[in-house]
Design a protein around this motif. Sequence first.
Motif, mmCIF file in Angstrom:
data_model
loop_
_atom_site.group_PDB
_atom_site.id
_atom_site.type_symbol
_atom_site.label_atom_id
_atom_site.label_comp_id
_atom_site.label_asym_id
_atom_site.label_seq_id
_atom_site.Cartn_x
_atom_site.Cartn_y
_atom_site.Cartn_z
ATOM 1 N N LEU A 116 1.472 -3.576 -0.255
ATOM 2 C CA LEU A 116 0.690 -2.355 -0.405
ATOM 3 C C LEU A 116 1.448 -1.332 -1.239
ATOM 4 O O LEU A 116 2.681 -1.356 -1.319
ATOM 5 C CB LEU A 116 0.392 -1.748 0.971
ATOM 6 C CG LEU A 116 -0.405 -2.591 1.956
ATOM 7 C CD1 LEU A 116 -0.531 -1.850 3.279
ATOM 8 C CD2 LEU A 116 -1.788 -2.898 1.399
ATOM 9 N N ILE A 117 0.693 -0.427 -1.830
ATOM 10 C CA ILE A 117 1.254 0.691 -2.584
ATOM 11 C C ILE A 117 1.142 1.938 -1.712
ATOM 12 O O ILE A 117 0.083 2.232 -1.171
ATOM 13 C CB ILE A 117 0.491 0.899 -3.902
ATOM 14 C CG1 ILE A 117 0.555 -0.360 -4.776
ATOM 15 C CG2 ILE A 117 1.022 2.114 -4.658
ATOM 16 C CD1 ILE A 117 -0.578 -0.487 -5.755
ATOM 17 N N LEU A 118 2.234 2.666 -1.563
ATOM 18 C CA LEU A 118 2.243 3.914 -0.802
ATOM 19 C C LEU A 118 2.130 5.090 -1.748
ATOM 20 O O LEU A 118 2.791 5.134 -2.790
ATOM 21 C CB LEU A 118 3.542 4.039 -0.008
ATOM 22 C CG LEU A 118 3.689 3.150 1.225
ATOM 23 C CD1 LEU A 118 5.138 3.170 1.703
ATOM 24 C CD2 LEU A 118 2.763 3.631 2.341
ATOM 25 N N ALA A 119 1.292 6.077 -1.391
ATOM 26 C CA ALA A 119 1.129 7.260 -2.227
ATOM 27 C C ALA A 119 0.801 8.450 -1.344
ATOM 28 O O ALA A 119 0.308 8.313 -0.221
ATOM 29 C CB ALA A 119 0.019 7.047 -3.263
ATOM 30 N N GLY A 120 1.062 9.646 -1.852
ATOM 31 C CA GLY A 120 0.703 10.844 -1.118
ATOM 32 C C GLY A 120 0.973 12.090 -1.922
ATOM 33 O O GLY A 120 1.750 12.083 -2.883
ATOM 34 N N LYS A 140 0.592 2.966 11.176
ATOM 35 C CA LYS A 140 -0.461 2.258 11.897
ATOM 36 C C LYS A 140 -1.648 1.962 10.974
ATOM 37 O O LYS A 140 -2.278 0.899 11.059
ATOM 38 C CB LYS A 140 -0.915 3.081 13.100
ATOM 39 C CG LYS A 140 0.079 3.097 14.255
ATOM 40 C CD LYS A 140 -0.454 3.925 15.405
ATOM 41 C CE LYS A 140 0.490 3.886 16.604
ATOM 42 N NZ LYS A 140 0.572 2.557 17.221
ATOM 43 N N VAL A 141 -1.973 2.919 10.092
ATOM 44 C CA VAL A 141 -3.061 2.682 9.133
ATOM 45 C C VAL A 141 -2.673 1.553 8.184
ATOM 46 O O VAL A 141 -3.494 0.692 7.850
ATOM 47 C CB VAL A 141 -3.399 3.961 8.348
ATOM 48 C CG1 VAL A 141 -4.392 3.655 7.221
ATOM 49 C CG2 VAL A 141 -3.983 5.024 9.284
ATOM 50 N N ALA A 142 -1.406 1.532 7.760
ATOM 51 C CA ALA A 142 -0.947 0.440 6.888
ATOM 52 C C ALA A 142 -1.130 -0.906 7.574
ATOM 53 O O ALA A 142 -1.599 -1.875 6.963
ATOM 54 C CB ALA A 142 0.516 0.659 6.505
ATOM 55 N N PHE A 176 7.016 8.685 1.432
ATOM 56 C CA PHE A 176 8.439 8.369 1.290
ATOM 57 C C PHE A 176 9.029 7.955 2.633
ATOM 58 O O PHE A 176 9.813 6.996 2.721
ATOM 59 C CB PHE A 176 9.202 9.572 0.728
ATOM 60 C CG PHE A 176 9.317 9.597 -0.762
ATOM 61 C CD1 PHE A 176 10.456 9.127 -1.400
ATOM 62 C CD2 PHE A 176 8.288 10.096 -1.544
ATOM 63 C CE1 PHE A 176 10.573 9.148 -2.771
ATOM 64 C CE2 PHE A 176 8.387 10.124 -2.925
ATOM 65 C CZ PHE A 176 9.531 9.650 -3.547
ATOM 66 N N ALA A 177 8.668 8.676 3.707
ATOM 67 C CA ALA A 177 9.219 8.367 5.022
ATOM 68 C C ALA A 177 8.812 6.973 5.491
ATOM 69 O O ALA A 177 9.622 6.237 6.068
ATOM 70 C CB ALA A 177 8.765 9.421 6.033
ATOM 71 N N VAL A 178 7.551 6.595 5.254
ATOM 72 C CA VAL A 178 7.111 5.245 5.611
ATOM 73 C C VAL A 178 7.905 4.212 4.815
ATOM 74 O O VAL A 178 8.373 3.205 5.357
ATOM 75 C CB VAL A 178 5.598 5.081 5.374
ATOM 76 C CG1 VAL A 178 5.173 3.630 5.596
ATOM 77 C CG2 VAL A 178 4.797 6.002 6.297
ATOM 78 N N ALA A 179 8.070 4.470 3.520
ATOM 79 C CA ALA A 179 8.815 3.532 2.665
ATOM 80 C C ALA A 179 10.269 3.398 3.105
ATOM 81 O O ALA A 179 10.876 2.330 2.956
ATOM 82 C CB ALA A 179 8.745 3.995 1.212
ATOM 83 N N LEU A 180 10.811 4.479 3.663
ATOM 84 C CA LEU A 180 12.209 4.477 4.096
ATOM 85 C C LEU A 180 12.395 3.883 5.490
ATOM 86 O O LEU A 180 13.523 3.814 5.990
ATOM 87 C CB LEU A 180 12.771 5.902 4.063
ATOM 88 C CG LEU A 180 13.021 6.469 2.667
ATOM 89 C CD1 LEU A 180 13.240 7.973 2.731
ATOM 90 C CD2 LEU A 180 14.215 5.787 1.996
ATOM 91 N N GLY A 181 11.296 3.470 6.117
ATOM 92 C CA GLY A 181 11.411 2.774 7.388
ATOM 93 C C GLY A 181 11.236 3.626 8.621
ATOM 94 O O GLY A 181 11.562 3.182 9.735
ATOM 95 N N TYR A 182 10.699 4.839 8.490
ATOM 96 C CA TYR A 182 10.506 5.702 9.654
ATOM 97 C C TYR A 182 9.237 5.352 10.436
ATOM 98 O O TYR A 182 8.995 5.933 11.493
ATOM 99 C CB TYR A 182 10.464 7.167 9.220
ATOM 100 C CG TYR A 182 11.821 7.715 8.853
ATOM 101 C CD1 TYR A 182 12.615 8.339 9.810
ATOM 102 C CD2 TYR A 182 12.309 7.612 7.558
ATOM 103 C CE1 TYR A 182 13.871 8.839 9.478
ATOM 104 C CE2 TYR A 182 13.557 8.108 7.219
ATOM 105 C CZ TYR A 182 14.336 8.721 8.179
ATOM 106 O OH TYR A 182 15.571 9.210 7.863
#
Length: 317
Positions: free
Chosen positions: A130-134, A102-104, A143-149
């Motif tokens: 966007l670039i995902l990091a954590g 949702k933030v993305a 990773f979970a967001v990138a994997l479509g969760y």
Amino acid sequence: MAQQSVQTVLATTDVFQTGDIKWKHFNVDTSNTCPKPLLVFTPTVPGTYPVILFCHGFCVLNSFYSSLLAHITSHGFIVVAPQLFCMGLPMLGLCEVKFAGKVADWITEGLQAQLTKHVNENIEAKLESLILAGHSRGGKTAFAVALGYAKTNLKFSALIGIDPVAGLSKCKICRTLPHILTGVPQSFNLNMPVVVIGTGLGPEKASCCSPPCAPDGVNHVEFFTECKPPCAHFITTEYGHMDMLDDDTPGIIGGTVKCICKNGTGPKDLMRRTVGGLVVAFLRAYLSAQWKDLNAILADPSIAPAKLDDPVVYLAA
């Protein structure tokens, strides 16, 4: 799949020093239609900048990463760091991933107005991707967001895991949801470059009474093993799971994070500059085709402020 061969290069780079770009940070609260409170780091020099969505670790405040995020910002990136949950009130992993998504989505709809309000209209967020990091559990969330969760149709351009952790142990019942680790090499279906930055002391206990913060089987090693090329793996040998946080982490939460994990004995500034520099070098290489910095590090890892194991980088097949 062949490991990248690195030509001999002049092993110098500026990524481990504070960048030349002036920056500031500001807060965004939920009254601005944002699903979670945010801490935003942005350059103040007019220009268009890539955006990083950064997810904090388990029961850690986003403000504890200020020095690290400022270092990255000073090299030309906007960093949006939501506070996904509070100390004592961690969410189930699926809820956390949902809110990160949702933030993305909010970033694409609401960030530009906040940049204009808090800086000026000449600061532009590059929103095509966007670039995902954590870090820690936040690394697993990324990773979970990138994997479509998470329910989002956004395109992500790169993924950064800073000592990502998927649970208390490799026992499935001790892992946080969603269960993204499969135990199968190169099983992650990610169509983007990935860098995983691990710690050498993460798998060690801080004391006989506490479990390791980044246990074997669910830490950076397994995350990298399950990545497909292009991907990179760096390990800060002599530092621990929380050593990229600020020196000053006040309050009960801050006191807890200082003692719960095994820490390195060297100055944490060296760790922060190393992690920040690796992130900048990796993104310059894969997003802008500027390989000088990454090649310099691969040719001579000792130029990093903190000691690095021999890095591994795989190009796309």
